[in-house]
Design a protein around this motif. Structure first.
Motif, PDB file in Angstrom:
ATOM      1  N   PHE A   1       0.857  -1.194   0.000  1.00 36.14           N
ATOM      2  CA  PHE A   1       0.000   0.000   0.000  1.00 36.14           C
ATOM      3  C   PHE A   1       0.890   1.240   0.000  1.00 36.14           C
ATOM      4  CE2 PHE A   1      -2.213  -3.415   2.145  1.00 36.14           C
ATOM      5  CZ  PHE A   1      -3.475  -3.398   1.551  1.00 36.14           C
ATOM      6  N   GLU A   2       0.530   2.194  -0.848  1.00 39.37           N
ATOM      7  CA  GLU A   2       1.256   3.464  -0.919  1.00 39.37           C
ATOM      8  C   GLU A   2       0.341   4.585  -0.450  1.00 39.37           C
ATOM      9  OE1 GLU A   2       2.691   3.857  -4.881  1.00 39.37           O
ATOM     10  OE2 GLU A   2       4.317   2.395  -4.594  1.00 39.37           O
ATOM     11  N   PHE A   3       0.939   5.564   0.220  1.00 40.37           N
ATOM     12  CA  PHE A   3       0.157   6.659   0.796  1.00 40.37           C
ATOM     13  C   PHE A   3       0.670   8.003   0.292  1.00 40.37           C
ATOM     14  CE2 PHE A   3       0.389   3.226   3.984  1.00 40.37           C
ATOM     15  CZ  PHE A   3      -0.959   2.862   4.026  1.00 40.37           C
ATOM     16  N   LEU A   4      -0.235   8.983   0.326  1.00 37.98           N
ATOM     17  CA  LEU A   4       0.118  10.339  -0.050  1.00 37.98           C
ATOM     18  C   LEU A   4       1.129  10.900   0.947  1.00 37.98           C
ATOM     19  CD1 LEU A   4      -0.648  12.658  -2.044  1.00 37.98           C
ATOM     20  CD2 LEU A   4      -2.286  13.411  -0.303  1.00 37.98           C
ATOM     21  N   MET A   5       2.123  11.578   0.450  1.00 38.41           N
ATOM     22  CA  MET A   5       3.167  12.206   1.269  1.00 38.41           C
ATOM     23  C   MET A   5       4.068  11.177   1.950  1.00 38.41           C
ATOM     24  SD  MET A   5       2.422  15.450   0.850  1.00 38.41           S
ATOM     25  CE  MET A   5       3.286  16.310   2.164  1.00 38.41           C
ATOM     26  N   SER A   6       4.121   9.957   1.435  1.00 36.32           N
ATOM     27  CA  SER A   6       5.009   8.936   1.995  1.00 36.32           C
ATOM     28  C   SER A   6       5.849   8.359   0.869  1.00 36.32           C
ATOM     29  CB  SER A   6       4.193   7.828   2.665  1.00 36.32           C
ATOM     30  OG  SER A   6       5.051   6.818   3.162  1.00 36.32           O
TER      31      SER A   6
ATOM     32  N   THR B   1       5.409  -4.980   7.363  1.00 32.79           N
ATOM     33  CA  THR B   1       6.656  -4.214   7.248  1.00 32.79           C
ATOM     34  C   THR B   1       6.269  -2.782   6.907  1.00 32.79           C
ATOM     35  OG1 THR B   1       7.867  -6.159   6.457  1.00 32.79           O
ATOM     36  CG2 THR B   1       8.870  -4.004   6.063  1.00 32.79           C
ATOM     37  N   ASN B   2       6.389  -1.902   7.887  1.00 37.02           N
ATOM     38  CA  ASN B   2       5.907  -0.523   7.717  1.00 37.02           C
ATOM     39  C   ASN B   2       7.078   0.409   7.389  1.00 37.02           C
ATOM     40  OD1 ASN B   2       4.455   1.800   7.708  1.00 37.02           O
ATOM     41  ND2 ASN B   2       4.112   1.889   9.922  1.00 37.02           N
ATOM     42  N   SER B   3       7.336   0.536   6.107  1.00 42.44           N
ATOM     43  CA  SER B   3       8.384   1.459   5.645  1.00 42.44           C
ATOM     44  C   SER B   3       7.822   2.843   5.353  1.00 42.44           C
ATOM     45  CB  SER B   3       9.057   0.903   4.382  1.00 42.44           C
ATOM     46  OG  SER B   3       9.596  -0.382   4.628  1.00 42.44           O
ATOM     47  N   SER B   4       6.518   2.996   5.502  1.00 41.71           N
ATOM     48  CA  SER B   4       5.861   4.278   5.191  1.00 41.71           C
ATOM     49  C   SER B   4       6.053   5.260   6.333  1.00 41.71           C
ATOM     50  CB  SER B   4       4.372   4.057   4.943  1.00 41.71           C
ATOM     51  OG  SER B   4       3.686   3.785   6.159  1.00 41.71           O
ATOM     52  N   SER B   5       5.568   6.471   6.124  1.00 44.12           N
ATOM     53  CA  SER B   5       5.650   7.506   7.171  1.00 44.12           C
ATOM     54  C   SER B   5       4.452   7.445   8.116  1.00 44.12           C
ATOM     55  CB  SER B   5       5.724   8.891   6.516  1.00 44.12           C
ATOM     56  OG  SER B   5       4.559   9.118   5.718  1.00 44.12           O
TER      57      SER B   5
ATOM     58  N   MET C   1      -6.652  -2.680   9.544  1.00 43.48           N
ATOM     59  CA  MET C   1      -5.827  -1.807  10.382  1.00 43.48           C
ATOM     60  C   MET C   1      -6.029  -0.365   9.941  1.00 43.48           C
ATOM     61  SD  MET C   1      -2.231  -2.996   8.664  1.00 43.48           S
ATOM     62  CE  MET C   1      -2.859  -4.674   8.522  1.00 43.48           C
ATOM     63  N   ILE C   2      -5.653   0.563  10.817  1.00 47.93           N
ATOM     64  CA  ILE C   2      -5.736   1.989  10.502  1.00 47.93           C
ATOM     65  C   ILE C   2      -4.320   2.533  10.303  1.00 47.93           C
ATOM     66  CG2 ILE C   2      -6.430   4.276  11.323  1.00 47.93           C
ATOM     67  CD1 ILE C   2      -8.772   2.496  10.612  1.00 47.93           C
ATOM     68  N   ALA C   3      -4.116   3.167   9.159  1.00 47.44           N
ATOM     69  CA  ALA C   3      -2.841   3.834   8.864  1.00 47.44           C
ATOM     70  C   ALA C   3      -3.040   5.326   9.097  1.00 47.44           C
ATOM     71  CB  ALA C   3      -2.408   3.551   7.421  1.00 47.44           C
ATOM     72  N   SER C   4      -2.475   5.846  10.181  1.00 44.68           N
ATOM     73  CA  SER C   4      -2.689   7.253  10.547  1.00 44.68           C
ATOM     74  C   SER C   4      -1.427   8.069  10.294  1.00 44.68           C
ATOM     75  CB  SER C   4      -3.111   7.365  12.014  1.00 44.68           C
ATOM     76  OG  SER C   4      -2.107   6.858  12.872  1.00 44.68           O
ATOM     77  N   GLY C   5      -1.647   9.315   9.849  1.00 40.74           N
ATOM     78  CA  GLY C   5      -0.520  10.192   9.557  1.00 40.74           C
ATOM     79  C   GLY C   5      -0.916  11.635   9.686  1.00 40.74           C
ATOM     80  N   ALA C   6      -0.006  12.521   9.314  1.00 39.50           N
ATOM     81  CA  ALA C   6      -0.242  13.956   9.455  1.00 39.50           C
ATOM     82  C   ALA C   6      -1.348  14.450   8.537  1.00 39.50           C
ATOM     83  CB  ALA C   6       1.066  14.708   9.178  1.00 39.50           C
ATOM     84  N   VAL C   7      -1.566  13.752   7.436  1.00 37.21           N
ATOM     85  CA  VAL C   7      -2.576  14.213   6.467  1.00 37.21           C
ATOM     86  C   VAL C   7      -3.849  13.361   6.542  1.00 37.21           C
ATOM     87  CG1 VAL C   7      -0.915  15.213   4.868  1.00 37.21           C
ATOM     88  CG2 VAL C   7      -1.478  12.783   4.691  1.00 37.21           C
TER      89      VAL C   7
END
Length: 387
Positions: A188-193, A221-225, A327-333
């Motif tokens: 999975f790819e995320f914006l700003m990561s 494996t969480n390589s994202s931000s 799962m929930i992927a939480s970030g600044a955006v």
């Protein structure tokens, strides 16, 4: 000491006909189905010159009585076949296919007559949707029934006093265990990561047995931000009602909510156990169950196995299972939900054949059907009896 062989019997109210059957469950082996056989005993005095027939039917029922259209219950006969038993159309030997039938004919006397049916290979297995405790009326179900009755011809209205109805089940056992271990591997790819999140969900085998824990292995494996939290796993039962409405019921029958988290730049590798069992879902409406003869001998519906050449629409209801990881992927955006799923089969193991089952002494047991609490049966149903 020789083994006992239970033979189920049921007698009509006026004692004109009685049905004897050596079993209530008939197995679909995918390449063939156990035939339905038994013996009918008649009382010529009570018959008063009428004929005796036996019928095998497969019926699909949908909806409760208070939801019927124009007061008519939705019922579709998927399969009905009727044979005349008395006066006999064939020699008894031609309709006698098992040692139990032979022993019954010898034991029950001259007024005992055998019957024999073969299932077509396109019929569904017995399955029903569990009603809620407050539901009144028929449940949604695929049901099989053997009915013996007397009359001047097979098309006349069947009287309750001179007929016998026995609910049977058509069931499937697990086929030979596959060596395939199902898994899902997703990125999975995320914006700003700049880097992605990698999630793998795997099961040790494709088929699990009822009552057995479903072991699910999770690798993140969480390589994202983003930070991963609120990880949960569930077993979802998916029931497609193909006749009449094409409804789909998706019900979680086992769930594990965890406190596990995977912060950015870290990994998680863990195994979880899920327990999909009827005991944890007894009061939930819409859960699919294997055909019910008694409350204690049923379970969550087994996965449907359908031949490729059979039309799915004829099956009435199809049941499948899958493990769902969320799962929930939480970030600044903001936050987003991530999910991965893996299908599997939930079935009963094939039992070992009973040794000497046809050679032991016979024990007769009344064939009675236990009824669901809150279910009201119409005029065309047999009266409830205590099991």
């Amino acid at each position: 000491m020789s083994p006992k062989h239970i033979v189920f019997k049921k007698v009509s109210r006026d004692k004109s006909v009685a049905v004897y059957m050596a079993k209530r469950d008939f197995v679909d082996h995918c390449d063939f189905v156990d035939p339905v056989d038994g013996v009918i005993v008649i009382d010529p005095v009570q018959l008063k010159g009428k004929k005796v027939y036996v019928m095998l039917s497969c019926t699909f029922r949908y909806g409760r009585q208070d939801m019927d259209v124009m007061g008519v219950a939705f019922r579709r006969d998927l399969f009905v076949v009727t044979r005349q038993v008395y006066p006999e159309m064939q020699d008894k030997e031609q309709l006698t296919h098992t040692k139990v039938q032979q022993k019954l004919l010898h034991k029950l006397g001259d007024y005992a007559y055998p019957f024999f049916f073969e299932f077509p290979d396109n019929l569904p297995c017995s399955v029903s949707l569990q009603p809620s405790p407050n539901d009144v009326g028929k449940k949604c179900a695929v049901e099989f029934e053997v009915k013996a009755f007397c009359g001047d011809n097979q098309d006349e209205k069947i009287g309750k006093q001179s007929s016998v109805r026995l609910t049977i089940r058509k069931i499937q056992f697990s086929p030979q265990i596959s060596e395939v271990a199902p898994f899902a591997d997703m990125t999975f790819e995320f914006l700003m990561s700049e880097k992605p999140l990698h999630v793998k969900l795997s099961l040790p085998k494709e088929t699990f047995y009822h009552g057995e824990p479903v072991k699910a292995s999770v690798e993140i494996t969480n390589s994202s931000s983003r930070n991963i939290k609120d990880i949960s796993l569930s077993v979802e039962q998916v029931t497609n009602v193909l006749l009449y409405s094409n409804d789909k019921y998706v019900k979680s029958v086992a769930k594990e909510e965890t406190d596990d988290s995977v912060p950015s730049g870290t990994t998680l590798k863990k195994e979880y156990n899920l327990y999909p069992m009827l005991a944890n879902n007894k009061d939930r409406r819409g859960i699919a169950l294997d055909g019910r003869l008694k409350h204690e001998d049923t379970n969550l519906a087994s996965s449907s196995i359908v031949k490729q050449e059979v039309l799915k629409e004829v099956q009435g209801m199809l049941v499948s299972y899958k493990v769902v990881l969320k799962m929930i992927a939480s970030g600044a955006v903001g936050s987003s939900e991530v999910s991965v799923e893996v299908p599997f089969k939930l079935m009963n193991p094939k039992p070992e054949p009973a040794k000497g089952s046809e050679s032991g002494d016979m024990v007769f047991e009344e064939f009675k059907r236990a009824y669901l609490k809150g279910v009201v049966y119409g005029d065309d149903d047999e009266s409830p009896t205590e099991a």
